[in-house]
Write a protein that holds these residues in place. Structure first.
Motif, PDB file in Angstrom:
ATOM      1  N   VAL A  37     -54.277 -30.774 -65.032  1.00  0.00           N
ATOM      2  CA  VAL A  37     -53.611 -30.469 -63.772  1.00  0.00           C
ATOM      3  C   VAL A  37     -53.444 -28.962 -63.657  1.00  0.00           C
TER       4      VAL A  37
ATOM      5  N   LEU B 113     -54.729 -25.024 -62.274  1.00  0.00           N
ATOM      6  CA  LEU B 113     -55.919 -24.215 -62.499  1.00  0.00           C
ATOM      7  C   LEU B 113     -55.938 -23.739 -63.937  1.00  0.00           C
TER       8      LEU B 113
ATOM      9  N   GLU C  24     -59.952 -35.651 -59.114  1.00  0.00           N
ATOM     10  CA  GLU C  24     -59.030 -34.507 -59.140  1.00  0.00           C
ATOM     11  C   GLU C  24     -57.718 -34.846 -58.461  1.00  0.00           C
TER      12      GLU C  24
ATOM     13  N   GLN D 227     -61.849 -25.850 -58.229  1.00  0.00           N
ATOM     14  CA  GLN D 227     -61.941 -25.497 -59.644  1.00  0.00           C
ATOM     15  C   GLN D 227     -62.262 -26.707 -60.512  1.00  0.00           C
ATOM     16  N   GLY D 228     -61.550 -27.782 -60.273  1.00  0.00           N
ATOM     17  CA  GLY D 228     -61.689 -28.941 -61.147  1.00  0.00           C
ATOM     18  C   GLY D 228     -63.043 -29.617 -61.045  1.00  0.00           C
ATOM     19  N   THR D 229     -63.595 -29.639 -59.842  1.00  0.00           N
ATOM     20  CA  THR D 229     -64.897 -30.291 -59.664  1.00  0.00           C
ATOM     21  C   THR D 229     -66.062 -29.340 -59.891  1.00  0.00           C
ATOM     22  N   GLY D 230     -65.867 -28.060 -59.557  1.00  0.00           N
ATOM     23  CA  GLY D 230     -66.976 -27.120 -59.561  1.00  0.00           C
ATOM     24  C   GLY D 230     -67.826 -27.195 -58.310  1.00  0.00           C
TER      25      GLY D 230
ATOM     26  N   LEU E 100     -65.673 -37.176 -57.739  1.00  0.00           N
ATOM     27  CA  LEU E 100     -64.972 -36.165 -58.537  1.00  0.00           C
ATOM     28  C   LEU E 100     -63.774 -35.614 -57.774  1.00  0.00           C
TER      29      LEU E 100
ATOM     30  N   ASN F 137     -54.112 -32.878 -58.671  1.00  0.00           N
ATOM     31  CA  ASN F 137     -54.586 -31.624 -58.080  1.00  0.00           C
ATOM     32  C   ASN F 137     -54.864 -31.858 -56.600  1.00  0.00           C
TER      33      ASN F 137
ATOM     34  N   SER G  79     -58.061 -25.252 -53.552  1.00  0.00           N
ATOM     35  CA  SER G  79     -58.540 -24.399 -54.647  1.00  0.00           C
ATOM     36  C   SER G  79     -58.510 -25.134 -55.982  1.00  0.00           C
ATOM     37  N   GLU G  80     -57.519 -25.997 -56.177  1.00  0.00           N
ATOM     38  CA  GLU G  80     -57.465 -26.770 -57.415  1.00  0.00           C
ATOM     39  C   GLU G  80     -58.648 -27.734 -57.502  1.00  0.00           C
TER      40      GLU G  80
ATOM     41  N   PRO H 233     -70.525 -28.572 -63.982  1.00  0.00           N
ATOM     42  CA  PRO H 233     -69.964 -27.536 -63.105  1.00  0.00           C
ATOM     43  C   PRO H 233     -68.440 -27.464 -63.153  1.00  0.00           C
ATOM     44  N   GLY H 234     -67.745 -28.570 -63.168  1.00  0.00           N
ATOM     45  CA  GLY H 234     -66.281 -28.535 -63.184  1.00  0.00           C
ATOM     46  C   GLY H 234     -65.741 -28.733 -64.585  1.00  0.00           C
ATOM     47  N   ARG H 235     -64.723 -29.569 -64.701  1.00  0.00           N
ATOM     48  CA  ARG H 235     -64.163 -29.827 -66.023  1.00  0.00           C
ATOM     49  C   ARG H 235     -65.105 -30.715 -66.832  1.00  0.00           C
TER      50      ARG H 235
END
Lengths: 171, 171
Positions: B160, B162, A37, A50-53, A33, A42, A46-47, B13-15
Motif C-alpha cells: 500500500v 508509493l 491495486e 506506480q503499483g501497476t506500471g 492489475l 491504493n 498516482s498510486e 512493469p509494476g510490483r
DNA sequence: GCGAGTCGGTTTGATATGCAAACCTATGCT
DNA sequence: AGCATAGGTTTGCATATCAAACCGACTCGC
C-alpha cells in the motif's frame, strides 16, 4: 442484484459465453492489475500508476472503462483541488476470487520463491498459507473433479465441435 | 512440481506479483478463451478458431505462446498430412478455476439469462447449479471474509502506498 | 505575490499489435 | 486432373500502446 448493463452475449466474436463477456470488461491489459491495486488500498491515480506500471494514458482509459462497466466507482476525497479516488463496487469485490486464482496459479507454476503469499488466520497459532480451491457453496464439494454438466440455454451454441453452418447446399 | 520456466518477477512493469506474472502468460486477448475451448474438448485449430472467434494469425500466435509457456502441448493425431491437436498440460488444467470464476462472475453480473451454467451432480436428484467460492483446502474456510494477511518476501515491495524512491536530495 | 512542486490527467508522435482476406502446402476424394 | 479440407503464413491496412511532453488547478514556502 444485477446492477451492471446486461451484456449482449450474442455480439461476442466466438460462442456466447460468460467467460468471454467477462473478459470484454476486465480482460484488457492493466484492468485486472488496476483492480488488484484498488483492492490493496491504493485508490489514487498516482498510486495505481506506480503499483501497476501502466502508462498514464492507458491507466486513464482503463479507469474510465472500469467505472463505466460498474466495476469501480469514483469517490471524491477533496473539493479543492477536485480529486477522486477509485473504489471497488460490489461487482468489483466479487471478482477478487479470480485474482486469488491467478495469484495461486502464479505461485504454483511460475516460481519457487513467491514474492507474496496469502496467510490465513494470521494472528492465531494455526496460521497457514492459503491453499485455495473452487468449491460449491451449495453442497460444499470442490468443483474440480466433481461431476459437472454444462447446461446451455438456446443461445448457447454447441460446446464441442463446429456449429452447423447455415445450410448452403441449395445455391 | 515446477515444470514451467521460472518467471522473472522483477522484470514486471509494476510490483513483482504472481498475478501480473500469470497475466503475462495468459492475459493476452484470446488466450483464456483458447484454454476454454481446449478444456471443452475442442483440440483442433479450426475448432478453436470457430469457438473463440479469434483471427487465424492471432490464434496461431497465441497457441505457440501457450505451448512455449507450458500451458498447452501439441499432440500429433495424424502423420499424413501432419496434424496436431492442442491439449492442456497439468499447469493448464490448474488454471481452470480462474475460468470458472470468470464464468460465475459473468453469470452473476452481466445477464439475467446465462447462456451456460454449471450443474453439479447432474444425474442425481439433488443436482443443482454450482455456486462457487474460493475456499482454503487446508482449513476448509472460505478465503473471502476470513482474516487473510499478505506476506511479502524481500522482493515484494510495499503493498500500500508509493514505494520510497531512491533518495536524490544530494544531487 | 512569486516560483516550485503535486495531482490528475490529455496530447503527441513513433512503434507494436490486431485484423480480414488472400495465399500456400500437403493431402485426400472422385 | 480438379476440387475440397486442414493448418497455418503473408499482406496491407487499422487500431492500440507506449514514453515523454504538456496542461490546468491547486498548495506550500517565503
Amino acid at each position: 442484484m444485477l446492477v451492471m448493463q446486461p451484456f449482449p452475449f450474442q455480439d461476442l466474436p466466438g460462442r456466447p459465453c460468460p467467460i468471454a463477456a467477462s473478459l470484454e470488461l476486465v480482460g484488457e491489459r492493466w484492468s485486472l492489475l488496476v483492480i488488484r491495486e484498488v483492492s490493496l488500498g491504493n485508490h489514487r491515480f498516482s498510486e495505481i500508476a506506480q503499483g501497476t506500471g501502466a502508462p498514464r494514458d492507458r491507466l486513464s482509459a482503463r479507469l474510465s472503462a472500469l467505472v463505466t462497466a460498474g466495476v469501480l466507482e469514483r469517490r471524491p476525497y477533496s473539493t479543492s483541488p477536485p480529486r477522486s479516488g477509485y473504489h471497488l463496487t460490489d461487482a468489483g469485490r466479487d471478482i477478487l476470487p479470480v485474482l486469488q486464482g491467478l495469484l495461486q496459479w502464479g505461485n504454483r507454476w511460475l516460481t519457487d520463491e513467491p514474492p507474496v503469499v496469502l496467510h490465513h488466520a494470521p494472528g492465531e497459532r494455526a496460521g497457514h498459507e492459503v491453499d485455495g480451491e473452487w468449491t460449491c457453496r451449495t453442497c460444499g464439494e470442490p468443483v474440480a473433479g466433481s461431476p459437472v454438466e454444462r447446461v446451455l440455454t438456446p443461445a448457447g451454441h454447441r460446446l464441442v465441435g463446429l456449429p452447423v453452418e447455415a445450410d448452403d447446399h441449395d445455391r
